[in-house]
Design a protein around this motif. Structure first.
Motif, PDB file in Angstrom:
ATOM      1  N   HIS A 181       0.825  -1.206   0.000  1.00  0.00           N
ATOM      2  CA  HIS A 181       0.000   0.000   0.000  1.00  0.00           C
ATOM      3  C   HIS A 181       0.863   1.263   0.000  1.00  0.00           C
ATOM      4  O   HIS A 181       0.533   2.250  -0.672  1.00  0.00           O
ATOM      5  N   GLU A 182       1.968   1.223   0.722  1.00  0.00           N
ATOM      6  CA  GLU A 182       2.891   2.364   0.738  1.00  0.00           C
ATOM      7  C   GLU A 182       3.453   2.627  -0.652  1.00  0.00           C
ATOM      8  O   GLU A 182       3.473   3.776  -1.126  1.00  0.00           O
ATOM      9  N   GLU A 183       3.892   1.567  -1.330  1.00  0.00           N
ATOM     10  CA  GLU A 183       4.469   1.726  -2.665  1.00  0.00           C
ATOM     11  C   GLU A 183       3.411   2.148  -3.682  1.00  0.00           C
ATOM     12  O   GLU A 183       3.688   2.928  -4.598  1.00  0.00           O
ATOM     13  N   LEU A 184       2.181   1.644  -3.528  1.00  0.00           N
ATOM     14  CA  LEU A 184       1.107   2.035  -4.438  1.00  0.00           C
ATOM     15  C   LEU A 184       0.805   3.532  -4.293  1.00  0.00           C
ATOM     16  O   LEU A 184       0.627   4.241  -5.294  1.00  0.00           O
ATOM     17  N   ASP A 185       0.759   4.027  -3.057  1.00  0.00           N
ATOM     18  CA  ASP A 185       0.520   5.454  -2.832  1.00  0.00           C
ATOM     19  C   ASP A 185       1.634   6.296  -3.444  1.00  0.00           C
ATOM     20  O   ASP A 185       1.381   7.350  -4.042  1.00  0.00           O
ATOM     21  N   GLU A 189       1.376   9.179  -6.461  1.00  0.00           N
ATOM     22  CA  GLU A 189       1.923  10.527  -6.331  1.00  0.00           C
ATOM     23  C   GLU A 189       2.896  10.833  -7.465  1.00  0.00           C
ATOM     24  O   GLU A 189       2.892  11.934  -8.024  1.00  0.00           O
ATOM     25  N   ALA A 190       3.725   9.854  -7.805  1.00  0.00           N
ATOM     26  CA  ALA A 190       4.711  10.059  -8.868  1.00  0.00           C
ATOM     27  C   ALA A 190       4.028  10.265 -10.214  1.00  0.00           C
ATOM     28  O   ALA A 190       4.430  11.114 -11.009  1.00  0.00           O
ATOM     29  N   VAL A 191       2.982   9.479 -10.478  1.00  0.00           N
ATOM     30  CA  VAL A 191       2.235   9.633 -11.736  1.00  0.00           C
ATOM     31  C   VAL A 191       1.567  11.001 -11.784  1.00  0.00           C
ATOM     32  O   VAL A 191       1.589  11.696 -12.807  1.00  0.00           O
ATOM     33  N   ALA A 192       0.969  11.415 -10.653  1.00  0.00           N
ATOM     34  CA  ALA A 192       0.294  12.715 -10.592  1.00  0.00           C
ATOM     35  C   ALA A 192       1.269  13.866 -10.807  1.00  0.00           C
ATOM     36  O   ALA A 192       0.895  14.918 -11.343  1.00  0.00           O
ATOM     37  N   SER A 193       2.528  13.675 -10.426  1.00  0.00           N
ATOM     38  CA  SER A 193       3.521  14.742 -10.560  1.00  0.00           C
ATOM     39  C   SER A 193       3.933  14.972 -12.009  1.00  0.00           C
ATOM     40  O   SER A 193       4.493  16.016 -12.349  1.00  0.00           O
ATOM     41  N   LYS A 196       7.959  11.284 -15.377  1.00  0.00           N
ATOM     42  CA  LYS A 196       7.928   9.918 -15.904  1.00  0.00           C
ATOM     43  C   LYS A 196       9.029   9.050 -15.300  1.00  0.00           C
ATOM     44  O   LYS A 196       8.808   7.877 -14.986  1.00  0.00           O
ATOM     45  N   GLY A 197      10.223   9.610 -15.141  1.00  0.00           N
ATOM     46  CA  GLY A 197      11.328   8.844 -14.567  1.00  0.00           C
ATOM     47  C   GLY A 197      11.031   8.404 -13.150  1.00  0.00           C
ATOM     48  O   GLY A 197      11.292   7.255 -12.761  1.00  0.00           O
ATOM     49  N   HIS A 198      10.470   9.327 -12.362  1.00  0.00           N
ATOM     50  CA  HIS A 198      10.111   8.998 -10.975  1.00  0.00           C
ATOM     51  C   HIS A 198       9.005   7.946 -10.943  1.00  0.00           C
ATOM     52  O   HIS A 198       9.042   7.002 -10.137  1.00  0.00           O
ATOM     53  N   ALA A 199       8.019   8.101 -11.826  1.00  0.00           N
ATOM     54  CA  ALA A 199       6.925   7.138 -11.879  1.00  0.00           C
ATOM     55  C   ALA A 199       7.442   5.741 -12.222  1.00  0.00           C
ATOM     56  O   ALA A 199       6.973   4.738 -11.665  1.00  0.00           O
ATOM     57  N   GLN A 200       8.387   5.671 -13.121  1.00  0.00           N
ATOM     58  CA  GLN A 200       8.941   4.360 -13.499  1.00  0.00           C
ATOM     59  C   GLN A 200       9.661   3.722 -12.314  1.00  0.00           C
ATOM     60  O   GLN A 200       9.552   2.511 -12.090  1.00  0.00           O
ATOM     61  N   GLU A 202       8.995   4.240  -9.137  1.00  0.00           N
ATOM     62  CA  GLU A 202       7.986   3.815  -8.161  1.00  0.00           C
ATOM     63  C   GLU A 202       7.222   2.580  -8.643  1.00  0.00           C
ATOM     64  O   GLU A 202       6.838   1.724  -7.838  1.00  0.00           O
ATOM     65  N   LEU A 203       6.995   2.483  -9.947  1.00  0.00           N
ATOM     66  CA  LEU A 203       6.369   1.280 -10.489  1.00  0.00           C
ATOM     67  C   LEU A 203       7.252   0.066 -10.214  1.00  0.00           C
ATOM     68  O   LEU A 203       6.769  -1.001  -9.815  1.00  0.00           O
ATOM     69  N   GLY A 204       8.546   0.220 -10.421  1.00  0.00           N
ATOM     70  CA  GLY A 204       9.480  -0.867 -10.133  1.00  0.00           C
ATOM     71  C   GLY A 204       9.447  -1.267  -8.669  1.00  0.00           C
ATOM     72  O   GLY A 204       9.470  -2.462  -8.331  1.00  0.00           O
ATOM     73  N   ASP A 205       9.366  -0.264  -7.766  1.00  0.00           N
ATOM     74  CA  ASP A 205       9.303  -0.562  -6.330  1.00  0.00           C
ATOM     75  C   ASP A 205       8.034  -1.350  -5.994  1.00  0.00           C
ATOM     76  O   ASP A 205       8.065  -2.291  -5.187  1.00  0.00           O
ATOM     77  N   LEU A 206       6.912  -0.955  -6.611  1.00  0.00           N
ATOM     78  CA  LEU A 206       5.655  -1.659  -6.355  1.00  0.00           C
ATOM     79  C   LEU A 206       5.722  -3.098  -6.859  1.00  0.00           C
ATOM     80  O   LEU A 206       5.312  -4.041  -6.164  1.00  0.00           O
ATOM     81  N   LEU A 207       6.251  -3.278  -8.063  1.00  0.00           N
ATOM     82  CA  LEU A 207       6.358  -4.630  -8.623  1.00  0.00           C
ATOM     83  C   LEU A 207       7.272  -5.505  -7.765  1.00  0.00           C
ATOM     84  O   LEU A 207       6.989  -6.687  -7.539  1.00  0.00           O
TER      85      LEU A 207
END
Length: 271
Positions: A181-185, A189-193, A196-200, A202-207
């Motif tokens: 849940h922490e990584e999803l949040d 946030e990264a996507v909303a910002s 793209k690099g940050h979002a990628q 965070e996606l890796g962290d969630l996976l």
């Protein structure tokens, strides 16, 4: 006269060498390097795995040939640079197999698969210890070497298992879900910002965290995703068929309704 294995391999070596001939070869093959071929090696390995899952001998044979081509092509590139060749590759893996099977090629005893596995791991650890002598982060170095050629999901599972075994582990499953849940949040946030690099990242962290969920549940993420891919294609093909292959201009509600129909039909057929 029957073609022997050595004749067949030599024919492939000769064909690849001709493809790489600077004067009469293929422009595409001549452009390739070890680095440029990485996507093809991974693709062919995945296609071999898929062929095995499908169980078709003809398909398995074809895909193994495609994977073998990648090995021979890499060997040819190295041979042109006088670094190594296919013979050196074959000798190297033969030496490793002999070294790691002392119960077959030596005097050691190993009568069960578990005994063989333990012996293999012990010998492998000895080899790694010699290679990593003096390292301040031996586990990280071993894992870096182990996962560098693996698909990302498989590499994540390997890292997760080894790190947990070393003590880097949650106390219970609740801690794993909290991390999900922490990584999803953080991904949201990264996507909303808009970064793209940050979002990628965070996606890796969630996976990676979801891979830990799979480890705790003793399920295989690679197999799970492969199954999902196939189920999606099965359902999607029925949606396409229902629309005669034309999805353009259809509303999402119409497509979703057809998707649910396809899902229900497949479920009914399977039961």
């Amino acid at each position: 006269m029957a073609i022997t294995p050595s004749d067949a391999i030599q024919r492939l070596i000769d064909v690849v060498a001709q493809l790489r001939d600077p004067t009469t070869g293929c422009p595409w093959d001549l452009e390739q390097t070890h680095a440029s071929l990485v996507p093809y090696v991974l693709e062919e390995a995945h296609e071999v795995a898929d062929a095995i899952r499908q169980g078709s001998d003809a398909h398995i044979k074809e895909e193994l040939g495609d994977l073998l081509l990648q090995v021979v092509l890499h060997a040819q590139i190295a041979r042109e640079q006088q670094r190594f060749d296919l013979e050196a590759i074959a000798d190297g893996i033969s030496d490793k197999l002999i070294r790691r099977h002392p119960h077959v090629f030596g005097d050691a005893d190993a009568s069960t698969s578990d005994e063989v596995r333990r012996s293999w791991e012990a010998i492998k650890l000895e080899e790694q210890a010699e290679a990593l002598a003096g390292s301040s982060s031996p586990l990280s170095d071993r894992l870096s070497a182990k996962v560098r050629g693996l698909p990302a999901l498989a590499g994540a599972m390997t890292i997760s298992k080894k790190a947990a075994k070393a003590g880097f582990e949650w106390d219970d499953m609740a801690g794993v879900w909290e991390k999900v849940h922490e990584e999803l949040d953080e991904l949201k946030e990264a996507v909303a910002s808009g970064n793209k690099g940050h979002a990628q990242e965070e996606l890796g962290d969630l996976l990676f965290t979801l891979v830990n969920v799979a480890r705790w549940c003793q399920i295989e993420p690679e197999e799970g995703l492969a199954g999902t891919n196939q189920r999606f294609l099965d359902r999607f093909s029925r949606v396409e068929a229902a629309l005669d292959g034309d999805l353009q201009g259809r509303s999402i509600n119409e497509l979703e309704a057809l998707w649910k129909q396809a899902k229900a039909a497949i479920r009914a057929e399977q039961s």
